[in-house]
Scaffold this active site. Structure first.
Site, PDB file in Angstrom:
ATOM      1  N   HIS A 224       0.814  -1.192   0.171  1.00  0.00           N
ATOM      2  CA  HIS A 224       0.019   0.065  -0.038  1.00  0.00           C
ATOM      3  C   HIS A 224       0.802   1.060   0.079  1.00  0.00           C
ATOM      4  O   HIS A 224       0.655   2.161  -0.633  1.00  0.00           O
ATOM      5  CB  HIS A 224      -0.864  -0.004   1.267  1.00  0.00           C
ATOM      6  CG  HIS A 224      -1.807   0.913   1.200  1.00  0.00           C
ATOM      7  ND1 HIS A 224      -3.239   0.992   0.656  1.00  0.00           N
ATOM      8  CD2 HIS A 224      -1.756   2.268   1.953  1.00  0.00           C
ATOM      9  CE1 HIS A 224      -3.688   2.109   0.944  1.00  0.00           C
ATOM     10  NE2 HIS A 224      -3.151   3.282   1.639  1.00  0.00           N
ATOM     11  N   HIS A 287      -9.768   3.040  -1.332  1.00  0.00           N
ATOM     12  CA  HIS A 287     -10.159   2.434   0.208  1.00  0.00           C
ATOM     13  C   HIS A 287     -11.109   1.149   0.073  1.00  0.00           C
ATOM     14  O   HIS A 287     -12.242   1.012   0.515  1.00  0.00           O
ATOM     15  CB  HIS A 287     -10.843   3.445   0.855  1.00  0.00           C
ATOM     16  CG  HIS A 287     -10.059   3.593   2.150  1.00  0.00           C
ATOM     17  ND1 HIS A 287     -10.953   3.827   3.404  1.00  0.00           N
ATOM     18  CD2 HIS A 287      -8.901   3.763   2.561  1.00  0.00           C
ATOM     19  CE1 HIS A 287     -10.101   4.029   4.640  1.00  0.00           C
ATOM     20  NE2 HIS A 287      -8.914   3.886   3.949  1.00  0.00           N
TER      21      HIS A 287
END
Length: 956
Positions: A224, A287
């Site tokens: 990430h 997200h």
């Protein structure tokens, strides 16, 4: 003393929430009949009496016109324990409603220690179905706790005092199996090679790492945060790619070397020149994993996080608009087809829409552009893309950190929400993810962030800080670690304000609790910044100092709990080396039917989730707040037509506009990922151009969402898509300025894996010199000409017509960028000269869908023929001319006397005069009539029937 203030709908007022819950129970496959009443309220703890709380309720907590309330002590006993369900946030989960109530009560002088929101339901229905109702409709176990019947609590339980204990991880003595187990059990998401590298590093130091050090490395090295797959070495088709991002997307931007680029791929958002006084920035984030666990909280903090990306760009950009794109499975999926541990798609969609809505609306930022894509592959892995555009003064796009600067945190307090968020986003989901990773879901508080925004903008203009960034993935560990990468930092963790007691030093360091920013503040500016924050009601804390040591030192009450080399933290991760391959699916030509009535096909496509009206979503957003939005997401005579892009005015008093659009089509990715990427780039650009953007001033953002790229075939498709990004950016001269990837979007259950289709979202930010000349897609009046520009080819691979017909095969559409560039420039010139009344791009569903949408958006019918549609020879059949999804095409409405000028402008480019816009004859309703190549009707319908098919799916 703990009290329960229960607030219910007053007698003789409708309980809409209760009715909605009963309906959702049936939609979730729970046999009824169901009846439900719903109430809200608060658990209030403190030195106050029932009379005190009743007085406070009347003053500030209850609307006496439509609500009634009751106060009772806790624990409480219900008369009918089997039908009452209480739902409240788990201890430690951010609770904005509770925090607001607590602040109000304290402001009024009540002795309140804590407050938490609570919902109370009284249910009538099959008792054996109640547990499923709670799980599917009433509560989310990841962030909420449930009490059936009595409220069996006597305190809020916001943590106990933390007893310090320095924890070290005996990594030097571990074998490979233990290294793997340590990474998995600790949710570190570190590979064996990475664990071995850490092991070797600390062996050289002659000690084991502390838990804080190991967690810091895990956050910084996560997929990430570090994008290690796209930056790693890839062997593909006999060649070695050293760094996929640098050799494709970055390379295109560097080669183009355009003078209006200010800051690209080096900050929280990409920055481009707007005018002589201002720059603008744009960032789109994903997200996904948090939204799969808690749709509302995941999307809520997704939009909150990307707003902070803009706020943390340069020395602080002011957010002026938001975007969102959602990818889910079919909302009407039968409930028995939803796997264990997975939320129903309808619940997911409602939750993520509400999450984006509440955050953006409460901050006063308009949401102006978006899309919805529906595919079975998103069942367990919904995708949530959130974007923000910001404006900042020229000269404020760059920042620096100097030794001696104070490390200052402002905004929200730190809690356990968001722990392991970065590492959680780097793994596949399973049926156990909700119970294991619930702490990875953050909960947002938009009001706190609005206050932070106001402080940052004022402090920027007073030059009170040298650098700013947001606390996103990894919390303080990433924010401070990145800001101090070139110097070093000393952090005193006990200084961080906490939501509640009991957090360990490591939890403080890696928590992703929301609404926090970190600033590098010159010591002489700290008092003024502190006073500004106090004036605005924003908490500000000095956490330590940036130092020229090259080390990151963490202290907790003067004890060193972490000491890492910045070089090892940021450069020590072993290079990811992977193999990639790609085998295209076998070619299967699609046989097109003979000429016939295709009206039913058109109605079916209009009712497809990807095409149908998104008004249910759009109307929940305030897209006009700040009074900047001049072309809105919904356009037309009733302001309900599907606009191609939105136009906003960033600078007061200036007519120069920003144009915001996007392109996404995962169906193409299943067939040809290169073609898919090319098509969505073309779509994002042509959506911009369709309203009036200058094609020479469009910048792009990429968001790659893929499955497990450790599989060569999956990685191979990603390589091809990235290569297309390079090629199309070069051809269209549209640079990439920012991006984000989200990998490992797969769900594993019973040994089987469900992966998302390769999904690339392209967002575009364009500029128009004069927003007053922009056009919308709705037909304006009867008697105008309908003109198509661009060439149609027989391209049905991944098309909606193929899907509704149930046929497979065909080639994905191919982009001809040389033709596209010429068309885009000619159309921009035509719009600037006032030759175009309406313009709509041709995308999903092709020409037929575009005609229908323009007609019912404007309330004006049309009578057109397919005979003059420019096409390749193999596309000269009615079905192809109607439904092919060839790119770089537009449908125009023009005044009859403008056709000559338009034809001259498009000289040599494919252009066809199809027919005219028409009102209904002799009082009859307006119709869309399309005749085929032989002159017989192939589509004939009233606008009302077309519009009804388009509105029906999301009429919720």
């Amino acid at each position: 003393m703990l009290w329960h203030l229960e607030i219910r709908t007053a007698p003789n007022h409708p309980d809409s929430t209760g009715r909605r819950l009963a309906q959702e129970a049936v939609e979730s496959g729970l046999p009824g009949p169901w009846r439900a009443t719903a109430g809200r309220g608060f658990l209030v703890e403190g030195n106050l009496s029932a009379t005190d709380l009743e007085e406070a309720a009347r003053r500030v907590l209850v609307d006496p016109v439509v609500e009634a309330f009751h106060v009772r002590p806790c624990p409480s006993v219900e008369d009918d324990a089997g039908t009452v369900v209480h739902v409240t946030p788990k201890p430690g989960v951010t609770d904005p409603e509770g925090e607001s109530a607590l602040g109000l009560l304290r402001d009024l002088g009540y002795a309140v220690d804590g407050a938490r929101s609570i919902r109370t339901y009284r249910i009538e229905g099959p008792a054996d179905q109640l547990p499923r109702l709670i799980q599917r409709v009433l509560a989310n176990d990841a962030v909420e706790q449930v009490f059936r019947g009595s409220l069996r609590i006597d305190r809020l339980g916001e943590g106990q005092a933390y007893n310090f204990e320095l924890i070290t991880v005996p990594i030097r003595a571990m074998d490979d199996a233990a290294l793997v187990r340590t990474s998995k059990d600790g949710q570190l998401s570190l590979s064996l090679a990475e664990m071995r590298t850490i092991q070797g590093h600390f062996a050289e130091l002659g000690r084991d790492p502390t838990d804080a050090e190991l967690e810091t490395l895990a956050q910084t090295w996560s997929e990430h945060c570090s994008h290690k797959t796209l930056k790693g070495r890839i062997e593909f088709e006999g060649r070695t790619i050293q760094n996929l991002l640098k050799e494709t997307i970055f390379a295109a931007t560097q080669k183009l070397s355009l003078d209006w680029l200010v800051s690209v791929f080096s900050d929280n958002a990409g920055v481009v020149r707007f005018d002589d006084e201002y720059d603008v920035c744009f960032k789109v984030e994903t997200h996904n994993h948090p939204s799969a666990i808690d749709p509302y909280g995941g999307a809520n903090t997704g939009i909150g996080g990307v707003i902070r990306d803009a706020l943390g760009t340069g020395l602080g950009a002011k957010p002026i608009c938001n975007t969102d794109v959602f990818c889910v499975a079919a909302p009407d999926l039968p409930p028995d087809q939803v796997p264990a541990g997975v939320l129903h798609p309808k619940r997911v969609l409602k939750g993520i829409v509400a999450g984006v809505r509440d955050y953006g609306n409460r901050m006063g930022i308009p949401t102006v552009n978006g899309a919805l894509a529906v595919d079975p592959g998103y069942l367990a892995n919904p995708l949530v893309f959130c974007g923000t555009v910001g404006v900042l003064p020229r000269g404020k796009a760059f920042k620096s950190v100097e030794a001696g600067d104070r490390i200052v945190a402002i905004g929200g307090r730190t809690g356990r929400d968001g722990i392991h968020g970065a590492t959680f986003s780097s793994v596949e989901l399973t049926s156990q993810s909700e119970s294991i990773s619930g702490g990875s879901v953050q909960i947002g508080n938009a009001i706190t962030e609005k206050m932070v925004l106001d402080v940052i903008v004022q402090a920027r203009d007073r030059a009170l800080f040298r650098s700013v960034t947001d606390c996103g993935a990894g919390g303080f560990s990433s924010a401070v670690g990145e800001m101090g990468a070139e110097l070093g930092a000393v952090v005193d963790l006990e200084n961080a304000p906490l939501k509640y007691q009991g957090l360990s030093y490591t939890e403080i360091w890696i928590s992703e609790a929301q609404e926090r920013m970190v600033l590098a503040v010159p010591p002489e500016s700290w008092p003024e910044l502190r006073d500004l924050c106090a004036l605005e009601g924003v908490e500000a804390t000095d956490l330590g100092e940036f130092v020229a040591t090259g080390r990151l030192t963490l202290r907790y009450h003067d004890k060193v709990v972490g000491d890492l080399s910045m070089d090892f933290l940021h450069e020590g991760r072993p290079l990811v080396v992977r193999s990639a391959s790609f085998t295209p699916p076998p070619e299967r030509p699609i046989e097109l039917p003979e000429s016939q009535d295709f009206t039913a096909d058109l109605l079916a496509i209009l009712g497809h989730w990807d095409v149908c009206s998104k008004e249910w979503i759009v109307r929940q957003y305030d897209h006009e707040v700040q009074a900047r939005t001049v072309v809105k997401p919904l356009v037309g005579v009733r302001e309900d037509g599907p606009g191609d892009a939105s136009v906003i005015l960033p600078v007061a008093g200036s007519n120069r506009g920003l144009v915001i659009s996007c392109g996404i089509n995962p169906r193409y990715g299943k067939i040809d990922p290169y073609a898919m990427a090319a098509c969505v780039i073309d779509e994002a650009i042509r959506n911009c151009v369709a309203v009036g953007a200058d094609p020479r001033r469009i910048a792009l953002l990429d968001n790659f969402c893929w499955g497990n790229t450790e599989r060569p075939e999956t990685l191979g498709s990603l390589v091809l898509a990235a290569q297309a990004c390079h090629d199309l950016a070069m051809a269209y001269k549209t640079p990439f300025i920012s991006g984000k990837d989200s990998l490992y979007n797969e769900y594993t259950h019973d040994g089987k894996s469900l992966a998302i289709p390769p999904t690339l979202l392209i967002s575009a930010i364009g500029q128009t010199p004069d927003a007053s000349r922009c056009v919308t897609m709705d037909f304006k009046r009867a008697g105008n000409l309908v003109v198509v520009v661009g060439s149609t080819r027989r391209e049905f691979g991944g098309s909606l017509w193929s899907e509704v017909r149930g046929v497979e095969g065909g080639a994905a559409p191919a982009v001809d960028p040389a033709l596209g560039s010429a068309l885009f420039q000619a159309l921009f010139t035509a719009i600037q000269r006032g030759l175009v009344r309406s313009c709509h791009d041709l995308s999903e569903g092709g020409l037929a869908v575009a005609l229908a949408e323009m007609a019912f958006a404007g309330g004006v019918g049309a009578e057109v023929s397919l005979r003059d549609v420019p096409c390749d020879d193999d596309a000269a059949v009615d079905a192809a001319l109607l439904f092919s999804e060839s790119p770089s095409r537009f449908l125009l409405e023009i005044e009859p006397d403008c056709y000559g000028a338009l034809a001259d402008l498009f000289g040599g480019l494919p252009l066809g005069r199809l027919g005219e816009t028409r009102d209904g004859a002799d009082g009859e309703p307006a119709r869309l009539t399309i005749t085929g190549l032989d002159g017989s009707p192939v589509v004939d319908s009233t606008l009302s029937a077309l519009e009804e098919a388009w509105r029906r799916p999301l009429r919720w």
